[in-house]
Design a protein around this motif. Structure first.
Motif, PDB file in Angstrom:
ATOM      1  N   THR A 289     -58.251  11.489  35.559  1.00 21.01           N
ATOM      2  CA  THR A 289     -57.968  12.880  35.896  1.00 21.01           C
ATOM      3  C   THR A 289     -56.969  12.927  37.037  1.00 21.01           C
ATOM      4  O   THR A 289     -57.112  12.184  38.014  1.00 21.01           O
ATOM      5  N   ALA A 290     -55.950  13.789  36.910  1.00 20.86           N
ATOM      6  CA  ALA A 290     -54.929  13.877  37.962  1.00 20.86           C
ATOM      7  C   ALA A 290     -54.407  15.304  38.090  1.00 20.86           C
ATOM      8  O   ALA A 290     -54.179  15.976  37.081  1.00 20.86           O
ATOM      9  N   SER A 291     -54.244  15.725  39.333  1.00 19.97           N
ATOM     10  CA  SER A 291     -53.615  17.024  39.584  1.00 19.97           C
ATOM     11  C   SER A 291     -52.291  16.861  40.323  1.00 19.97           C
ATOM     12  O   SER A 291     -51.552  17.840  40.473  1.00 19.97           O
ATOM     13  N   ALA A 292     -51.986  15.637  40.773  1.00 14.87           N
ATOM     14  CA  ALA A 292     -50.730  15.389  41.496  1.00 14.87           C
ATOM     15  C   ALA A 292     -49.603  15.149  40.495  1.00 14.87           C
ATOM     16  O   ALA A 292     -49.046  14.063  40.384  1.00 14.87           O
TER      17      ALA A 292
ATOM     18  N   CYS B 262     -48.622  11.045  40.808  1.00 14.20           N
ATOM     19  CA  CYS B 262     -49.028  10.117  41.870  1.00 14.20           C
ATOM     20  C   CYS B 262     -50.383   9.516  41.487  1.00 14.20           C
ATOM     21  O   CYS B 262     -51.347  10.254  41.267  1.00 14.20           O
ATOM     22  N   ILE B 263     -50.422   8.183  41.384  1.00 11.70           N
ATOM     23  CA  ILE B 263     -51.639   7.490  40.947  1.00 11.70           C
ATOM     24  C   ILE B 263     -52.117   6.540  42.039  1.00 11.70           C
ATOM     25  O   ILE B 263     -51.334   5.710  42.547  1.00 11.70           O
ATOM     26  N   GLU B 264     -53.400   6.657  42.348  1.00 11.97           N
ATOM     27  CA  GLU B 264     -54.001   5.799  43.375  1.00 11.97           C
ATOM     28  C   GLU B 264     -53.905   4.327  42.944  1.00 11.97           C
ATOM     29  O   GLU B 264     -54.186   3.991  41.788  1.00 11.97           O
TER      30      GLU B 264
ATOM     31  N   ALA C 283     -56.857   2.734  41.134  1.00 11.49           N
ATOM     32  CA  ALA C 283     -57.333   3.283  39.848  1.00 11.49           C
ATOM     33  C   ALA C 283     -57.150   2.238  38.752  1.00 11.49           C
ATOM     34  O   ALA C 283     -56.158   1.508  38.729  1.00 11.49           O
ATOM     35  N   ASP C 284     -58.113   2.197  37.833  1.00 11.82           N
ATOM     36  CA  ASP C 284     -58.047   1.241  36.711  1.00 11.82           C
ATOM     37  C   ASP C 284     -56.739   1.385  35.938  1.00 11.82           C
ATOM     38  O   ASP C 284     -56.181   0.398  35.459  1.00 11.82           O
TER      39      ASP C 284
ATOM     40  N   ALA D  32     -62.612  11.490  35.768  1.00 17.06           N
ATOM     41  CA  ALA D  32     -62.580  11.278  37.225  1.00 17.06           C
ATOM     42  C   ALA D  32     -63.727  10.380  37.683  1.00 17.06           C
ATOM     43  O   ALA D  32     -63.828  10.063  38.863  1.00 17.06           O
TER      44      ALA D  32
ATOM     45  N   GLY E 102     -65.393   7.021  38.141  1.00 16.00           N
ATOM     46  CA  GLY E 102     -65.028   5.603  38.161  1.00 16.00           C
ATOM     47  C   GLY E 102     -66.014   4.716  37.430  1.00 16.00           C
ATOM     48  O   GLY E 102     -65.654   3.642  36.956  1.00 16.00           O
TER      49      GLY E 102
ATOM     50  N   LYS F 190     -64.605   6.470  28.770  1.00 10.38           N
ATOM     51  CA  LYS F 190     -64.029   7.788  29.033  1.00 10.38           C
ATOM     52  C   LYS F 190     -63.525   8.466  27.764  1.00 10.38           C
ATOM     53  O   LYS F 190     -63.459   9.686  27.686  1.00 10.38           O
TER      54      LYS F 190
ATOM     55  N   TYR G  46     -58.084  23.916  39.395  1.00 14.53           N
ATOM     56  CA  TYR G  46     -58.864  23.208  40.419  1.00 14.53           C
ATOM     57  C   TYR G  46     -58.508  23.799  41.778  1.00 14.53           C
ATOM     58  O   TYR G  46     -57.329  23.918  42.123  1.00 14.53           O
TER      59      TYR G  46
ATOM     60  N   TYR H 228     -63.841  23.706  39.833  1.00 16.99           N
ATOM     61  CA  TYR H 228     -63.068  24.070  38.656  1.00 16.99           C
ATOM     62  C   TYR H 228     -63.149  25.578  38.425  1.00 16.99           C
ATOM     63  O   TYR H 228     -64.157  26.208  38.746  1.00 16.99           O
TER      64      TYR H 228
HETATM   65  C1  LIG Z   1     -59.360  17.500  39.944  1.00 16.17           C
HETATM   66  C2  LIG Z   1     -59.049  16.058  40.274  1.00 16.17           C
HETATM   67  C3  LIG Z   1     -57.724  15.682  40.484  1.00 16.17           C
HETATM   68  C4  LIG Z   1     -57.402  14.339  40.764  1.00 16.17           C
HETATM   69  N1  LIG Z   1     -56.093  14.012  40.929  1.00 16.17           N
HETATM   70  C5  LIG Z   1     -55.753  12.718  41.092  1.00 16.17           C
HETATM   71  C6  LIG Z   1     -54.381  12.337  41.161  1.00 16.17           C
HETATM   72  O1  LIG Z   1     -53.478  13.164  41.060  1.00 16.17           O
HETATM   73  N2  LIG Z   1     -54.104  11.001  41.314  1.00 16.17           N
HETATM   74  C7  LIG Z   1     -55.083  10.051  41.401  1.00 16.17           C
HETATM   75  O2  LIG Z   1     -54.761   8.861  41.534  1.00 16.17           O
HETATM   76  N3  LIG Z   1     -56.403  10.380  41.347  1.00 16.17           N
HETATM   77  C8  LIG Z   1     -56.751  11.687  41.182  1.00 16.17           C
HETATM   78  N4  LIG Z   1     -58.062  12.034  41.083  1.00 16.17           N
HETATM   79  C9  LIG Z   1     -59.089  11.004  41.217  1.00 16.17           C
HETATM   80  C10 LIG Z   1     -59.256  10.132  39.962  1.00 16.17           C
HETATM   81  O3  LIG Z   1     -59.430  10.921  38.796  1.00 16.17           O
HETATM   82  C11 LIG Z   1     -60.478   9.198  40.138  1.00 16.17           C
HETATM   83  O4  LIG Z   1     -60.343   8.456  41.314  1.00 16.17           O
HETATM   84  C12 LIG Z   1     -60.682   8.256  38.957  1.00 16.17           C
HETATM   85  O5  LIG Z   1     -61.979   7.725  39.021  1.00 16.17           O
HETATM   86  C13 LIG Z   1     -59.732   7.086  38.967  1.00 16.17           C
HETATM   87  O6  LIG Z   1     -59.732   6.439  37.736  1.00 16.17           O
HETATM   88  P1  LIG Z   1     -60.438   5.040  37.429  1.00 16.17           P
HETATM   89  O7  LIG Z   1     -61.875   5.379  37.119  1.00 16.17           O
HETATM   90  O8  LIG Z   1     -59.723   4.578  36.215  1.00 16.17           O
HETATM   91  O9  LIG Z   1     -60.264   4.143  38.588  1.00 16.17           O
HETATM   92  C14 LIG Z   1     -58.420  13.365  40.834  1.00 16.17           C
HETATM   93  C15 LIG Z   1     -59.760  13.749  40.625  1.00 16.17           C
HETATM   94  C16 LIG Z   1     -60.065  15.074  40.348  1.00 16.17           C
HETATM   95  C17 LIG Z   1     -61.498  15.470  40.091  1.00 16.17           C
END
Ligand SMILES: Cc1cc2nc3c(=O)[nH]c(=O)nc-3n(C[C@H](O)[C@H](O)[C@H](O)COP(=O)(O)O)c2cc1C
Length: 159
Positions: A34-37, A51-53, A56-57, A86, A88, A93, A149, A154
């Motif tokens: 899940t991503a909002s960035a 933008c991805i952390e 993250a997997d 979202a 982990g 998923k 969001y 939500y």
């Molecule tokens: C509404 C919402 C928006 C999110 N946006 C981002 C984002 O833009 N980038 C990101 O890296 N993680 C974002 N996250 C967090 C990831 O979805 C979360 O860390 C996820 O578990 C990572 O994936 P993984 O299980 O594959 O490691 C968001 C979570 C939520 C609930």
């Protein structure tokens, strides 16, 4: 620098849509989060960024595949998908999700309100995230209402 939790609290006032970013892993499995960035960047050429952390997997799989899809979630099925993608510790998923492939090959969720199929053109360091610049190879949208969001919760768009 301000406190990260304060940064998160204040940025939470910037309401956003919600997407699931998907890609294929080198192991042949679909990955997503899940991503909002997500941000539109350019019309000529058609570019967007996400933008991805780094932890993250999906992060390394997006880099290795060189492609990803942005799946914009709707207000009906979107919240459960957003929560699942979202989490982990979620073992599967993609359970029950209908997928198809568009031009880049990245998996597109059939339930998405809109989707954009992207090829990675650049990556930049963004602190604990990586900024992926994607060129949009194909995209489409259907009628419907978006999932929103805001301040950690939500919601729905009421025009
Ligand atoms: C509404 C919402 C928006 C999110 N946006 C981002 C984002 O833009 N980038 C990101 O890296 N993680 C974002 N996250 C967090 C990831 O979805 C979360 O860390 C996820 O578990 C990572 O994936 P993984 O299980 O594959 O490691 C968001 C979570 C939520 C609930």
């Amino acid at each position: 620098m301000i406190d990260p939790s304060e940064f998160r609290r204040v940025m939470g006032h910037f309401a956003s849509g919600v997407a699931v970013v998907t890609t294929w892993g080198t192991d042949g499995k679909a990955y997503g989060l899940t991503a909002s960035a997500v941000c539109s960047v350019s019309l000529q050429p058609t570019l967007l960024l996400v933008c991805i952390e780094r932890t993250a997997d999906s992060h390394d799989h997006i880099r290795a595949a060189g492609a990803f899809a942005i799946n914009v979630l709707d207000a009906i099925k979107g919240e459960s998908l957003a929560r699942r993608f979202a989490a982990g510790d979620e073992p599967d998923k993609f359970r029950g999700a209908a997928l198809r492939q568009e031009r880049s090959g990245a998996p597109v969720l059939s339930d998405a309100l809109a989707w954009l199929d992207c090829e990675v053109r650049e990556t930049w360091d963004g602190g604990d995230h990586t900024i992926f610049l994607g060129e949009v190879a194909a995209a489409d949208a259907r009628a419907g209402s978006p999932l929103l969001y805001y301040r950690g919760g939500y919601g729905r768009f009421i025009p």
